[in-house]
Scaffold this active site. Structure first.
Site, PDB file in Angstrom:
ATOM      1  N   TRP A 132      45.438  38.499  40.669  1.00  0.00           N
ATOM      2  CA  TRP A 132      46.559  39.257  41.220  1.00  0.00           C
ATOM      3  C   TRP A 132      46.668  38.905  42.707  1.00  0.00           C
ATOM      4  O   TRP A 132      45.693  38.486  43.323  1.00  0.00           O
ATOM      5  CB  TRP A 132      46.385  40.760  41.023  1.00  0.00           C
ATOM      6  CG  TRP A 132      45.142  41.367  41.601  1.00  0.00           C
ATOM      7  CD1 TRP A 132      43.968  41.617  40.941  1.00  0.00           C
ATOM      8  CD2 TRP A 132      44.914  41.796  42.965  1.00  0.00           C
ATOM      9  NE1 TRP A 132      43.041  42.155  41.801  1.00  0.00           N
ATOM     10  CE2 TRP A 132      43.590  42.279  43.044  1.00  0.00           C
ATOM     11  CE3 TRP A 132      45.700  41.814  44.118  1.00  0.00           C
ATOM     12  CZ2 TRP A 132      43.032  42.777  44.225  1.00  0.00           C
ATOM     13  CZ3 TRP A 132      45.150  42.298  45.302  1.00  0.00           C
ATOM     14  CH2 TRP A 132      43.840  42.773  45.343  1.00  0.00           C
TER      15      TRP A 132
ATOM     16  N   HIS B 285      32.222  41.222  41.422  1.00  0.00           N
ATOM     17  CA  HIS B 285      31.330  40.665  42.453  1.00  0.00           C
ATOM     18  C   HIS B 285      29.929  41.278  42.354  1.00  0.00           C
ATOM     19  O   HIS B 285      28.931  40.586  42.539  1.00  0.00           O
ATOM     20  CB  HIS B 285      31.903  40.914  43.853  1.00  0.00           C
ATOM     21  CG  HIS B 285      33.211  40.209  44.092  1.00  0.00           C
ATOM     22  ND1 HIS B 285      34.093  40.581  45.069  1.00  0.00           N
ATOM     23  CD2 HIS B 285      33.780  39.149  43.461  1.00  0.00           C
ATOM     24  CE1 HIS B 285      35.150  39.780  45.043  1.00  0.00           C
ATOM     25  NE2 HIS B 285      34.988  38.913  44.070  1.00  0.00           N
TER      26      HIS B 285
ATOM     27  N   ASP C 266      37.718  44.129  41.159  1.00  0.00           N
ATOM     28  CA  ASP C 266      37.175  42.917  41.805  1.00  0.00           C
ATOM     29  C   ASP C 266      35.740  43.163  42.280  1.00  0.00           C
ATOM     30  O   ASP C 266      34.858  42.326  42.100  1.00  0.00           O
ATOM     31  CB  ASP C 266      37.994  42.557  43.066  1.00  0.00           C
ATOM     32  CG  ASP C 266      39.152  41.613  42.766  1.00  0.00           C
ATOM     33  OD1 ASP C 266      39.405  41.320  41.582  1.00  0.00           O
ATOM     34  OD2 ASP C 266      39.803  41.169  43.743  1.00  0.00           O
ATOM     35  N   GLU C 267      35.541  44.309  42.924  1.00  0.00           N
ATOM     36  CA  GLU C 267      34.210  44.621  43.475  1.00  0.00           C
ATOM     37  C   GLU C 267      33.181  44.674  42.351  1.00  0.00           C
ATOM     38  O   GLU C 267      32.042  44.229  42.508  1.00  0.00           O
ATOM     39  CB  GLU C 267      34.216  45.957  44.244  1.00  0.00           C
ATOM     40  CG  GLU C 267      35.307  46.131  45.294  1.00  0.00           C
ATOM     41  CD  GLU C 267      35.153  45.231  46.525  1.00  0.00           C
ATOM     42  OE1 GLU C 267      34.346  44.287  46.486  1.00  0.00           O
ATOM     43  OE2 GLU C 267      35.861  45.482  47.518  1.00  0.00           O
TER      44      GLU C 267
ATOM     45  N   GLU D   2      38.096  38.309  48.254  1.00  0.00           N
ATOM     46  CA  GLU D   2      38.002  39.531  49.064  1.00  0.00           C
ATOM     47  C   GLU D   2      39.166  39.647  50.051  1.00  0.00           C
ATOM     48  O   GLU D   2      39.631  40.744  50.352  1.00  0.00           O
ATOM     49  CB  GLU D   2      36.679  39.542  49.846  1.00  0.00           C
ATOM     50  CG  GLU D   2      35.450  39.840  49.012  1.00  0.00           C
ATOM     51  CD  GLU D   2      35.313  41.325  48.700  1.00  0.00           C
ATOM     52  OE1 GLU D   2      35.958  42.142  49.366  1.00  0.00           O
ATOM     53  OE2 GLU D   2      34.552  41.650  47.771  1.00  0.00           O
TER      54      GLU D   2
ATOM     55  N   THR E 159      31.290  49.491  47.318  1.00  0.00           N
ATOM     56  CA  THR E 159      32.750  49.400  47.443  1.00  0.00           C
ATOM     57  C   THR E 159      33.427  49.633  46.092  1.00  0.00           C
ATOM     58  O   THR E 159      34.520  50.192  46.040  1.00  0.00           O
ATOM     59  CB  THR E 159      33.197  48.040  48.033  1.00  0.00           C
ATOM     60  OG1 THR E 159      32.510  46.994  47.366  1.00  0.00           O
ATOM     61  CG2 THR E 159      32.924  47.962  49.518  1.00  0.00           C
TER      62      THR E 159
ATOM     63  N   HIS F  81      41.966  41.982  49.430  1.00  0.00           N
ATOM     64  CA  HIS F  81      41.785  43.438  49.496  1.00  0.00           C
ATOM     65  C   HIS F  81      42.348  44.017  50.792  1.00  0.00           C
ATOM     66  O   HIS F  81      43.123  44.979  50.775  1.00  0.00           O
ATOM     67  CB  HIS F  81      40.300  43.801  49.369  1.00  0.00           C
ATOM     68  CG  HIS F  81      39.668  43.320  48.099  1.00  0.00           C
ATOM     69  ND1 HIS F  81      38.323  43.394  47.859  1.00  0.00           N
ATOM     70  CD2 HIS F  81      40.210  42.745  46.992  1.00  0.00           C
ATOM     71  CE1 HIS F  81      38.057  42.893  46.657  1.00  0.00           C
ATOM     72  NE2 HIS F  81      39.185  42.484  46.118  1.00  0.00           N
TER      73      HIS F  81
ATOM     74  N   GLU G  31      37.383  46.176  54.893  1.00  0.00           N
ATOM     75  CA  GLU G  31      37.789  44.957  54.182  1.00  0.00           C
ATOM     76  C   GLU G  31      38.321  43.898  55.154  1.00  0.00           C
ATOM     77  O   GLU G  31      38.133  42.696  54.945  1.00  0.00           O
ATOM     78  CB  GLU G  31      38.884  45.278  53.146  1.00  0.00           C
ATOM     79  CG  GLU G  31      38.433  46.176  51.998  1.00  0.00           C
ATOM     80  CD  GLU G  31      37.574  45.460  50.950  1.00  0.00           C
ATOM     81  OE1 GLU G  31      37.453  44.226  51.019  1.00  0.00           O
ATOM     82  OE2 GLU G  31      37.021  46.146  50.085  1.00  0.00           O
TER      83      GLU G  31
HETATM   84 FE   FE2 Z   1      33.397  43.246  47.928  1.00  0.00          FE
HETATM   85 FE   FE2 Z   2      36.501  44.078  48.994  1.00  0.00          FE
END
Ligand code: FE2
Ligand code: FE2
Length: 332
Positions: free
Chosen positions: A31, A201, A197-198, A112, A168, A115, A74
């Site tokens: 995205w 990760h 996403d976090e 990242e 996060t 974000h 971020e």
């Molecule tokens: Fe992160």
């Molecule tokens: Fe992040």
């Protein structure tokens, strides 16, 4: 870090290629902030902005303080890429190195980067915040950097990032939940996307540390205890807006009260990592390793006990002005 430990990371190159890079998402499948923001090149732009601002009106100021603090965290991404590139054996030696570690770090940074972009643009369009003060805070923060006390050691570095990605994931998940409660489903979706996403990760970084526990359990558990003794400082702990000398603590107090990120979350993350890496089940450790194991396995409970005692003593906290929201007052 001693040369034999650096060798461990070199020997894990093939493993990282196979097991780490799979957690990156191809750019074409990611995205982008624009997918969730009014489109400046469309005729409906003004109407969409108006709707966004209508929704934002229903959201209380204290939530904006927390969302701004999260966004600023971020936005200090250059600091985090720098921090990862301080780590021996995995740093990007050229800036475009083709080791799996360097590929991961650059692509992780690129993921990242979306974000901060998305939250920044949302906050700008919301009309609820003082963007100039926020931008100053970002500039101060990147200028100050951070010291997570990982000491060029990738064991410490990846334990730190495992903890932080989960932190996060939890905090963006909580801002999503609250946005939904305030009736802003679009903002809830934005925070939820970032949280997912976090999570991905977190999966990647915890997998690296899991591998370290496999090839060097003693080294891994000693590093885990070392990192926890130093406490996991938040990446934006040096934030400053040119006015408030306790800005980070004050923002953290609001995040704690709203339940976005709390001491209980800190203990829960630690407990999660102990379970994720099966620290309790480790056998055949050295004396130092056993001591470290005992320390990390009992720590979450000790933090909770201390927190309960601290909470019992706390009196009502004051209300405080935040420059990020045009000096309006918020309950700490
Ligand atoms: Fe992160
Ligand atoms: Fe992040």
């Amino acid at each position: 870090m001693p040369p034999e430990k650096i060798e461990i990371f070199k020997s894990l190159d093939g493993w990282a290629e196979q097991n780490l890079l799979v957690h990156l998402k191809p750019v074409e499948k990611c995205w982008q902030p624009q997918d969730f923001l009014p489109d400046g090149s469309s005729d409906g732009f003004e109407e969409q902005v108006k709707e966004l601002r209508e929704r934002a009106k229903e959201i209380p100021d204290d939530y904006f303080v927390v969302l701004v603090g999260d966004m600023i965290t971020e936005e200090a991404l250059p600091t985090y890429q720098t921090m990862i590139n301080t780590l021996d054996g995995v740093r990007d030696e050229t800036g475009a190195s083709l080791t799996p570690w360097a590929i991961w770090t650059r692509a992780w940074t690129a993921e990242e980067n979306r974000h901060g972009d998305l939250l920044n643009k949302y906050l700008y369009l919301s009309g609820r915040v003082d963007m100039r003060q926020i931008e100053k805070t970002v500039q101060y923060l990147i200028g100050s950097g951070m010291d997570p006390r990982t000491e060029n050691n990738p064991y410490l570095g990846f334990i730190y990032t495992s903890f932080q990605e989960r932190a996060t994931f939890i905090s963006h998940g909580n801002t999503a939940r609250l946005a939904k409660e305030y009736g802003d489903l679009k903002l809830a979706q934005v925070c939820g996307l970032i949280a997912s996403d976090e999570k991905r990760h977190e999966t990647a970084y915890t997998k690296i540390v899991e591998k370290l526990f496999e090839v060097d359990p003693d080294g891994a558990v000693v590093a885990f205890a070392d990192m926890m003794r130093k406490k996991i400082s938040m990446p934006a702990h040096l934030m400053y807006d040119g006015r408030d000398d306790n800005l980070f603590d004050n923002y953290s107090a609001v995040a704690q009260r709203l339940g976005v990120y709390t001491v209980k979350d800190y203990a829960a993350i630690l407990e999660f990592l102990v379970g994720r890496w099966e620290v309790e089940k480790l056998t055949g450790l050295s004396g130092e390793g056993r001591k470290a194991q005992e320390y990390v396995c009992g720590l979450a409970q000790r933090i909770r006990r201390l927190e309960e005692r601290a909470q019992a003593k706390i009196k009502e906290l004051p209300r405080l002005k935040f420059s990020w929201i045009h000096d309006r007052e918020v309950q700490l």
